[in-house]
Design a protein around this motif. Structure first.
Motif, short mmCIF file in Angstrom:
data_model
loop_
_atom_site.label_atom_id
_atom_site.label_comp_id
_atom_site.label_asym_id
_atom_site.label_seq_id
_atom_site.Cartn_x
_atom_site.Cartn_y
_atom_site.Cartn_z
N ALA A 144 0.85 -1.20 0.00
CA ALA A 144 0.00 0.00 0.00
C ALA A 144 0.89 1.24 0.00
N LEU A 145 0.74 2.07 -1.04
CA LEU A 145 1.58 3.25 -1.19
C LEU A 145 0.79 4.53 -0.90
N GLU A 146 1.43 5.44 -0.19
CA GLU A 146 0.83 6.74 0.09
C GLU A 146 1.19 7.74 -1.00
N GLU A 147 2.41 7.64 -1.51
CA GLU A 147 2.87 8.51 -2.59
C GLU A 147 3.63 7.68 -3.61
N GLY A 148 3.69 8.20 -4.82
CA GLY A 148 4.49 7.55 -5.86
C GLY A 148 3.84 6.32 -6.45
N ARG A 149 4.68 5.38 -6.87
CA ARG A 149 4.19 4.20 -7.61
C ARG A 149 5.03 2.98 -7.29
N TYR A 150 4.57 1.84 -7.80
CA TYR A 150 5.31 0.58 -7.68
C TYR A 150 6.29 0.49 -8.86
N PHE A 151 7.21 -0.46 -8.79
CA PHE A 151 8.15 -0.66 -9.89
C PHE A 151 7.42 -1.22 -11.11
N THR A 152 7.92 -0.92 -12.29
CA THR A 152 7.41 -1.57 -13.49
C THR A 152 8.18 -2.88 -13.68
N GLU A 153 7.62 -3.76 -14.49
CA GLU A 153 8.28 -5.05 -14.70
C GLU A 153 9.62 -4.88 -15.40
N SER A 154 9.71 -3.94 -16.33
CA SER A 154 10.98 -3.71 -17.03
C SER A 154 12.05 -3.17 -16.08
N GLU A 155 11.64 -2.34 -15.10
CA GLU A 155 12.59 -1.81 -14.13
C GLU A 155 13.15 -2.91 -13.25
N ILE A 156 12.27 -3.85 -12.86
CA ILE A 156 12.73 -4.98 -12.04
C ILE A 156 13.68 -5.87 -12.84
N ASN A 157 13.30 -6.19 -14.08
CA ASN A 157 14.12 -7.07 -14.92
C ASN A 157 15.47 -6.45 -15.23
N ALA A 158 15.51 -5.12 -15.34
CA ALA A 158 16.76 -4.42 -15.65
C ALA A 158 17.58 -4.11 -14.40
N SER A 159 17.06 -4.50 -13.23
CA SER A 159 17.75 -4.25 -11.95
C SER A 159 18.07 -2.78 -11.76
N ARG A 160 17.11 -1.93 -12.07
CA ARG A 160 17.31 -0.48 -11.92
C ARG A 160 17.48 -0.12 -10.45
N ASN A 161 18.25 0.94 -10.21
CA ASN A 161 18.48 1.40 -8.83
C ASN A 161 17.33 2.32 -8.40
N LEU A 162 16.19 1.68 -8.08
CA LEU A 162 15.00 2.39 -7.63
C LEU A 162 14.60 1.84 -6.26
N ALA A 163 13.87 2.65 -5.50
CA ALA A 163 13.51 2.22 -4.14
C ALA A 163 12.13 2.72 -3.75
N ILE A 164 11.46 1.91 -2.93
CA ILE A 164 10.22 2.32 -2.25
C ILE A 164 10.55 2.31 -0.75
N VAL A 165 10.33 3.43 -0.09
CA VAL A 165 10.75 3.55 1.31
C VAL A 165 9.55 3.77 2.23
N LYS A 190 23.62 4.70 -5.31
CA LYS A 190 22.54 5.67 -5.37
C LYS A 190 21.26 5.03 -5.89
N PHE A 191 20.16 5.32 -5.20
CA PHE A 191 18.84 4.83 -5.60
C PHE A 191 17.87 6.00 -5.67
N THR A 192 16.98 5.96 -6.64
CA THR A 192 15.95 6.98 -6.77
C THR A 192 14.65 6.49 -6.13
N VAL A 193 14.09 7.27 -5.25
CA VAL A 193 12.84 6.90 -4.57
C VAL A 193 11.67 7.10 -5.53
N VAL A 194 10.91 6.03 -5.75
CA VAL A 194 9.75 6.12 -6.65
C VAL A 194 8.43 6.00 -5.89
N GLY A 195 8.48 5.57 -4.61
CA GLY A 195 7.25 5.41 -3.85
C GLY A 195 7.49 5.44 -2.36
N ILE A 196 6.42 5.76 -1.61
CA ILE A 196 6.47 5.79 -0.14
C ILE A 196 5.30 4.98 0.39
#
Length: 415
Positions: A144-165, A190-196
Motif C-alpha cells: 500500500a503506497l501513500e505517494e508515488g508508484r510501484y516498480f514496473t516489470e521492465s525496471e525490475i528485470n533491468a535491476s534499476r536502482n529504484l527504491a520504495i521507502v 545511489k537509488f531513486t525513490v519512486v514510492g512511499i
C-alpha cells in the motif's frame, strides 16, 4: 392488548420498587457490575491484543505458502535438528521454475532481506529492513503506497536502482518535503525513490513495520549482497487460490515440483519445508482462546456472587410486599402479572449492573497503553448485555414464581 398493558404495568411496578430502595439496589448490582466488567474487560483486551499481533504479522501475507529450510511447526520428534541446517536454501532458478509451472497459485515471488543504513546528504536512517523483490511481490504481499508508484516489470528485470521507502525513512531523510524523485544511498549505491509506503504507526512486539522498510529490485539487491547457501537466503512464496482447498492443492503441487527441481528420488525425504503463514495466526488464536476461558472463570465467580445477591434481595422484596401481592391478587391480578413484577425487577437490577460494567470498560479503553489501542466491540457489548439479562432471569425466576403462586387470603393475613 390486555396482556401488553399488564406487562407494562408490571414493568412500572418493578421500576418503582427499585427507586424506593435505592441503597439496596446499588449494593445488589455491584456484584454483577464487577463480573461483567471483568469478563468484558478481559475480552476487550484479548480481542485488541490479538488483532494487534495478527496485524503485526501482516507482512507474512494471507493465504501464502513459503519455501523454507525450517518448518514453522515442530517437525517429527525423531528428526535430527542438524539436518535442517544441511538443507539447501531456495534459489532464483527454483523461483523461475515454480513461476512457470505452478497452476494452483495466483502468483509466485522471491525476496531476500538484510538490515541496512539509508542515507541522503547529511541525514541517515539505521536499521532499515531492506528487501530485494521480484515484480510479482505485489501480487503475493500487500504493498500500500501513500505517494508515488510501484516498480514496473521492465525496471525490475533491468535491476534499476529504484527504491520504495517507509514513511519514517522518508520523513527523516527529507523532512518537510516529499522524498519521491529524490536520491538515497544504500551501501554506497545511489537509488531513486519512486514510492512511499502508507504509514502503519508504531510496531508491536518489535515486529517489522513498513514505516522502516525499503524495497529495491532483486537484481539490485544481489549486486550489494551475496545470496545463496553461504550468503543471505532468499524466500520463495506463492499465493494460493481463494478456495477451501486452495492451499492444500498448492502445497501438493509445490511439493512435487520442488522435489523434481532438486532431483529427489521417491525414497528420499524432502529437503525443504512448506510453511503456511496462517499457522502463526492460528497459533496466536489458540493462545488467546485459553486467555478468554480464564476471563470467563474470573468474571464468572463475580457474576455468581452478584446473582446470589440479586436472588437474596428478591426474596426479601417478596417478603416485604406480601400484603400488596395479596391485595393485587384479590382484585383480580393474574399470576403472570405478579411474576413479571419481580422478574422485571431482577432483570433491571442485573441489566443496570451490566451496563455500568460495560461503561467502565468503555472508559478504560481511553487509557494509553503504548501502541495497543483498546477497542470495545459491538459483539462484546451485546455479550455483556446478554449475560446480564440471563443472570437477572435466573436470579429472579424462583422468587417471582413463589410470589405468583401465593394464596391471596394468606398473603393479606401476613404481617
Amino acid at each position: 392488548m390486555l396482556f401488553f398493558q399488564l406487562t407494562w404495568e408490571s414493568f412500572r411496578f418493578a421500576i418503582t420498587a427499585l427507586k424506593s430502595n435505592l441503597t439496596r439496589t446499588v449494593l445488589s448490582l455491584l456484584g454483577v457490575t464487577v463480573g461483567i466488567f471483568a469478563i468484558i474487560a478481559v475480552f476487550t483486551l484479548v480481542d485488541s491484543l490479538e488483532g494487534k499481533i495478527k496485524s503485526s504479522f501482516a507482512f507474512l501475507g494471507t493465504n501464502v505458502m513459503r519455501v523454507d529450510r525450517f518448518p514453522f511447526a515442530s517437525g517429527p520428534q525423531d528428526y535430527p535438528w542438524w539436518k535442517y541446517f544441511q538443507r539447501p536454501p531456495g534459489t532464483f532458478a527454483e523461483y523461475k521454475f515454480l513461476e512457470e509451472r505452478l497452476k494452483n497459485a495466483e502468483a509466485v515471488t522471491i525476496s531476500a532481506s538484510a538490515t541496512a543504513t539509508v542515507q541522503a546528504g547529511s541525514n541517515s536512517y539505521e536499521g532499515v529492513a531492506l528487501s530485494g523483490i521480484a515484480y510479482t511481490y505485489q501480487n503475493v504481499y500487500e504493498v500500500a503506497l501513500e505517494e508515488g508508484r510501484y516498480f514496473t516489470e521492465s525496471e525490475i528485470n533491468a535491476s534499476r536502482n529504484l527504491a520504495i521507502v517507509g514513511k519514517k525513512i522518508a520523513n527523516i531523510l527529507y523532512p518537510n518535503q516529499s522524498a519521491v524523485g529524490k536520491e538515497v544511498k544504500i551501501r554506497g549505491m545511489k537509488f531513486t525513490v519512486v514510492g512511499i509506503f502508507e504509514e502503519e504507526g508504531e510496531g508491536f512486539l518489535d515486529l517489522p513495520s513498513k514505516d522502516e522498510a525499503c524495497l529495491i529490485p532483486y537484481g539490485a539487491f544481489s549486486k550489494m549482497y551475496y545470496t545463496g547457501r553461504n550468503g543471505l537466503e532468499p524466500t520463495i512464496a506463492a499465493k494460493g487460490m481463494e478456495s477451501d482447498i486452495g492451499l492444500v492443492a498448492l502445497e501438493n503441487e509445490m511439493t512435487g515440483l520442488m522435489r523434481a527441481k532438486r532431483g529427489l528420488k521417491p525414497t528420499q525425504e524432502d529437503n525443504f519445508s512448506l510453511n503456511k503463514t496462517e499457522f502463526i495466526q492460528n497459533a496466536i488464536g489458540s493462545i488467546f482462546d485459553v486467555i478468554s476461558v480464564a476471563g470467563w472463570v474470573i468474571g464468572g465467580f463475580s457474576i455468581l456472587v452478584g446473582g446470589f445477591g440479586i436472588a437474596n434481595i428478591m426474596f426479601v422484596s417478596v417478603r416485604e410486599r406480601t400484603n400488596i401481592i395479596g391485595i393485587q391478587k384479590s382484585l383480580g391480578a393474574k399470576n403472570y402479572f405478579i411474576l413479571f413484577q419481580f422478574l422485571f425487577e431482577a432483570m433491571c437490577l442485573s441489566l443496570i449492573g451490566g451496563i455500568t460494567g460495560i461503561i467502565l470498560v468503555y472508559l478504560l479503553s481511553f487509557m494509553p497503553l503504548g501502541s495497543l489501542d483498546l477497542i470495545l466491540s459491538f459483539t462484546n457489548i451485546i455479550l455483556g448485555l446478554g449475560v446480564s439479562s440471563i443472570i437477572g432471569i435466573v436470579a429472579g425466576i424462583v422468587p417471582a414464581t413463589l410470589a405468583a403462586r401465593m394464596d391471596p387470603v394468606e398473603a393479606i393475613r401476613t404481617t
